[in-house]
Design a protein around this motif. Structure first.
Motif, PDB file in Angstrom:
ATOM      1  N   ILE A  68       5.860   3.738   1.050  1.00 51.48           N
ATOM      2  CA  ILE A  68       5.336   2.441   0.630  1.00 51.48           C
ATOM      3  C   ILE A  68       5.277   1.532   1.855  1.00 51.48           C
ATOM      4  N   VAL A  69       4.125   0.908   2.056  1.00 47.92           N
ATOM      5  CA  VAL A  69       3.922   0.048   3.219  1.00 47.92           C
ATOM      6  C   VAL A  69       3.659  -1.381   2.735  1.00 47.92           C
ATOM      7  N   LYS A  70       4.553  -2.280   3.092  1.00 46.93           N
ATOM      8  CA  LYS A  70       4.378  -3.688   2.738  1.00 46.93           C
ATOM      9  C   LYS A  70       3.343  -4.331   3.650  1.00 46.93           C
ATOM     10  N   ILE A  71       2.609  -5.292   3.087  1.00 48.27           N
ATOM     11  CA  ILE A  71       1.611  -6.021   3.862  1.00 48.27           C
ATOM     12  C   ILE A  71       1.975  -7.494   3.826  1.00 48.27           C
ATOM     13  N   GLU A  72       2.298  -8.038   4.989  1.00 52.02           N
ATOM     14  CA  GLU A  72       2.763  -9.422   5.097  1.00 52.02           C
ATOM     15  C   GLU A  72       2.093 -10.115   6.269  1.00 52.02           C
ATOM     16  N   ASN A  73       1.591 -11.319   6.026  1.00 49.06           N
ATOM     17  CA  ASN A  73       1.025 -12.149   7.099  1.00 49.06           C
ATOM     18  C   ASN A  73      -0.025 -11.406   7.917  1.00 49.06           C
ATOM     19  N   GLY A  74      -0.859 -10.653   7.214  1.00 47.53           N
ATOM     20  CA  GLY A  74      -1.944  -9.960   7.890  1.00 47.53           C
ATOM     21  C   GLY A  74      -1.529  -8.720   8.657  1.00 47.53           C
ATOM     22  N   CYS A  75      -0.314  -8.243   8.423  1.00 45.38           N
ATOM     23  CA  CYS A  75       0.173  -7.049   9.111  1.00 45.38           C
ATOM     24  C   CYS A  75       0.722  -6.036   8.112  1.00 45.38           C
ATOM     25  N   ALA A  76       0.556  -4.764   8.441  1.00 44.97           N
ATOM     26  CA  ALA A  76       1.210  -3.688   7.705  1.00 44.97           C
ATOM     27  C   ALA A  76       2.551  -3.425   8.370  1.00 44.97           C
ATOM     28  N   ASN A 105       9.558  -0.366  11.971  1.00 45.98           N
ATOM     29  CA  ASN A 105       9.754  -1.597  12.750  1.00 45.98           C
ATOM     30  C   ASN A 105       8.471  -2.048  13.452  1.00 45.98           C
ATOM     31  N   LEU A 106       7.344  -1.471  13.055  1.00 45.75           N
ATOM     32  CA  LEU A 106       6.057  -1.843  13.646  1.00 45.75           C
ATOM     33  C   LEU A 106       5.327  -2.824  12.745  1.00 45.75           C
ATOM     34  N   GLU A 107       4.765  -3.858  13.339  1.00 48.17           N
ATOM     35  CA  GLU A 107       3.884  -4.772  12.620  1.00 48.17           C
ATOM     36  C   GLU A 107       2.462  -4.513  13.114  1.00 48.17           C
ATOM     37  N   LEU A 108       1.665  -3.876  12.269  1.00 48.36           N
ATOM     38  CA  LEU A 108       0.330  -3.434  12.663  1.00 48.36           C
ATOM     39  C   LEU A 108      -0.718  -4.325  12.000  1.00 48.36           C
ATOM     40  N   PRO A 109      -1.533  -5.033  12.769  1.00 49.61           N
ATOM     41  CA  PRO A 109      -2.576  -5.880  12.167  1.00 49.61           C
ATOM     42  C   PRO A 109      -3.487  -5.053  11.274  1.00 49.61           C
ATOM     43  N   ILE A 110      -3.694  -5.534  10.052  1.00 46.30           N
ATOM     44  CA  ILE A 110      -4.540  -4.785   9.122  1.00 46.30           C
ATOM     45  C   ILE A 110      -6.015  -4.976   9.475  1.00 46.30           C
ATOM     46  N   ASP A 111      -6.827  -4.040   9.027  1.00 47.67           N
ATOM     47  CA  ASP A 111      -8.276  -4.074   9.226  1.00 47.67           C
ATOM     48  C   ASP A 111      -8.905  -3.480   7.970  1.00 47.67           C
ATOM     49  N   PRO A 112      -8.908  -4.242   6.863  1.00 47.71           N
ATOM     50  CA  PRO A 112      -9.298  -3.675   5.564  1.00 47.71           C
ATOM     51  C   PRO A 112     -10.709  -3.098   5.558  1.00 47.71           C
ATOM     52  N   MET A 113     -10.843  -1.929   4.895  1.00 46.94           N
ATOM     53  CA  MET A 113     -12.124  -1.254   4.823  1.00 46.94           C
ATOM     54  C   MET A 113     -12.264  -0.525   3.487  1.00 46.94           C
ATOM     55  N   ILE A 114     -13.483  -0.096   3.218  1.00 47.19           N
ATOM     56  CA  ILE A 114     -13.827   0.543   1.946  1.00 47.19           C
ATOM     57  C   ILE A 114     -13.975   2.039   2.172  1.00 47.19           C
ATOM     58  N   GLY A 115     -13.216   2.848   1.425  1.00 50.00           N
ATOM     59  CA  GLY A 115     -13.309   4.298   1.570  1.00 50.00           C
ATOM     60  C   GLY A 115     -14.445   4.914   0.780  1.00 50.00           C
ATOM     61  N   VAL A 116     -14.622   4.456  -0.456  1.00 46.78           N
ATOM     62  CA  VAL A 116     -15.645   5.016  -1.350  1.00 46.78           C
ATOM     63  C   VAL A 116     -16.697   3.963  -1.657  1.00 46.78           C
ATOM     64  N   ILE A 117     -17.932   4.259  -1.331  1.00 48.10           N
ATOM     65  CA  ILE A 117     -19.055   3.403  -1.703  1.00 48.10           C
ATOM     66  C   ILE A 117     -20.277   4.294  -1.834  1.00 48.10           C
ATOM     67  N   GLY A 118     -20.949   4.219  -2.969  1.00 49.34           N
ATOM     68  CA  GLY A 118     -22.074   5.117  -3.166  1.00 49.34           C
ATOM     69  C   GLY A 118     -22.914   4.763  -4.371  1.00 49.34           C
ATOM     70  N   VAL A 119     -23.924   5.583  -4.566  1.00 48.66           N
ATOM     71  CA  VAL A 119     -24.867   5.436  -5.674  1.00 48.66           C
ATOM     72  C   VAL A 119     -24.961   6.772  -6.395  1.00 48.66           C
ATOM     73  N   GLY A 178       0.831  -1.193   0.000  1.00 47.66           N
ATOM     74  CA  GLY A 178       0.000   0.000   0.000  1.00 47.66           C
ATOM     75  C   GLY A 178       0.864   1.240   0.000  1.00 47.66           C
ATOM     76  N   VAL A 179       0.224   2.397  -0.143  1.00 44.08           N
ATOM     77  CA  VAL A 179       0.952   3.661  -0.208  1.00 44.08           C
ATOM     78  C   VAL A 179       0.294   4.669   0.721  1.00 44.08           C
ATOM     79  N   MET A 180       1.132   5.522   1.318  1.00 39.29           N
ATOM     80  CA  MET A 180       0.643   6.636   2.121  1.00 39.29           C
ATOM     81  C   MET A 180       1.318   7.919   1.655  1.00 39.29           C
ATOM     82  N   ILE A 181       0.594   9.029   1.799  1.00 36.76           N
ATOM     83  CA  ILE A 181       1.118  10.343   1.456  1.00 36.76           C
ATOM     84  C   ILE A 181       0.874  11.269   2.637  1.00 36.76           C
ATOM     85  N   ALA A 182       1.862  12.077   2.990  1.00 39.87           N
ATOM     86  CA  ALA A 182       1.684  13.177   3.938  1.00 39.87           C
ATOM     87  C   ALA A 182       2.322  14.406   3.318  1.00 39.87           C
TER      88      ALA A 182
END
Length: 305
Positions: free
Chosen positions: A112-120, A124-138, A90-94
């Protein structure tokens, strides 16, 4: 139940409008796999790729739209999120102008953030991911709304509870609804204060229903044992007022309780929360526990939870 379909990320839109040509026509209860790009249309692949150099006309793509047979204005779409899968990077911008700290920067920074074994893997931090949807609409009632902006139609809600197991309930303004979604995050905190979560490509599997006659002003979400009303406005004060008002109006429609007592109940078991503060309109949410609503006599089949 129903059929299962796949929509490629090649079928992408950058605005929600009634003019969108359906990528797919489905029936009530059908299942759809949406393949999605990240919010930068996969343009940023390395830490050397700069935000200044991307094609801004291709930001915040949503995959779709999907036309649901039988959905009419005055109904609601119920989108049950069965799964959210994300890529291994994944990617982050600040940087300058992005979020509450944006004034402290003179330029942009890419990570750039690598995602491995369910962690971002963030340094040196391994952060458990919690995938979510940013855009959803009609499609909105009139005009067009770019995919980076939230509103009554949904859009860029950036609400971390829109994830696997959730149900997203969207007002229908045009025939078929015209559902599209994208902008996945492997992980995002409330507020999304740098302007991005871990932006990532992926796939969303959802089952889509129509709820006839369920007229709503704004989106709602059922997730983790709670009902959320979501509202977007220019200020958090305005957004929160709308979210709380929507919840009160909705509960009073079905439950046997006075406005006075419901307001008191809101104040002791309800939660006023922030979804995001970085989009053209900010998004607030109000949260009520489903078990409390049930005890008020709120019928489960109203919103299908």
């Amino acid at each position: 139940m129903g059929h299962k379909y796949f929509v490629s990320s090649k079928n992408k839109v950058f605005t929600f409008s009634s003019d969108m040509k359906p990528a797919l026509v489905i029936e009530n209860g059908d299942e759809v796999v949406f393949e999605t790009m990240d919010c930068f249309s996969n343009q940023i692949r390395t830490a050397e790729d700069r935000l200044e150099h991307i094609n801004w006309s291709e930001v915040n793509p949503a995959t779709g739209p999907v036309f649901l047979e039988g959905a009419k204005p005055g109904d609601a779409l119920v989108v049950k999120i069965l799964d959210v899968e994300v890529a291994n990077q994944g990617v982050m911008i600040a940087g300058k102008g992005l979020g509450p700290l944006g004034e402290k920067f003179e330029s942009f920074y890419t990570k750039i953030v690598k995602i491995e074994n369910g962690c971002a893997i963030f340094n040196n931090l391994e952060l458990p991911i919690d995938p979510m949807i940013g855009v959803i609409g009609v499609a909105p009632k009139e005009g067009s709304v770019n995919c980076g902006t939230p509103g009554p139609h949904g859009g860029n809600l950036d609400t971390r509870y829109i994830k696997k197991g959730a149900k997203v309930i969207l007002p229908v303004f045009v025939e078929g609804g015209l559902l599209a979604l994208g902008d996945l995050h492997a992980l995002m905190g409330d507020g999304e204060v740098c302007g991005t979560g871990i932006e990532v490509a992926g796939k969303v599997t959802a089952r889509v229903f129509v709820k006839k006659g369920l007229e709503l002003k704004n989106p709602m979400v059922i997730s983790e044992g709670s009902l959320f009303t979501l509202a977007s406005a220019r200020t958090l004060d305005e957004a929160m007022k709308s979210a709380v008002s929507d919840m009160a109006e909705f509960v009073l429609r079905y439950a046997n309780i006075s406005l006075e007592e419901l307001t008191m109940l809101f104040s002791i078991v309800g939660h006023a929360e922030i979804s995001q503060v970085v989009d053209p309109l900010v998004t607030a949410r109000f949260r009520m526990p489903l078990d409390v609503l049930e005890k008020l006599g709120f019928p489960k089949d109203t919103i299908g939870y």
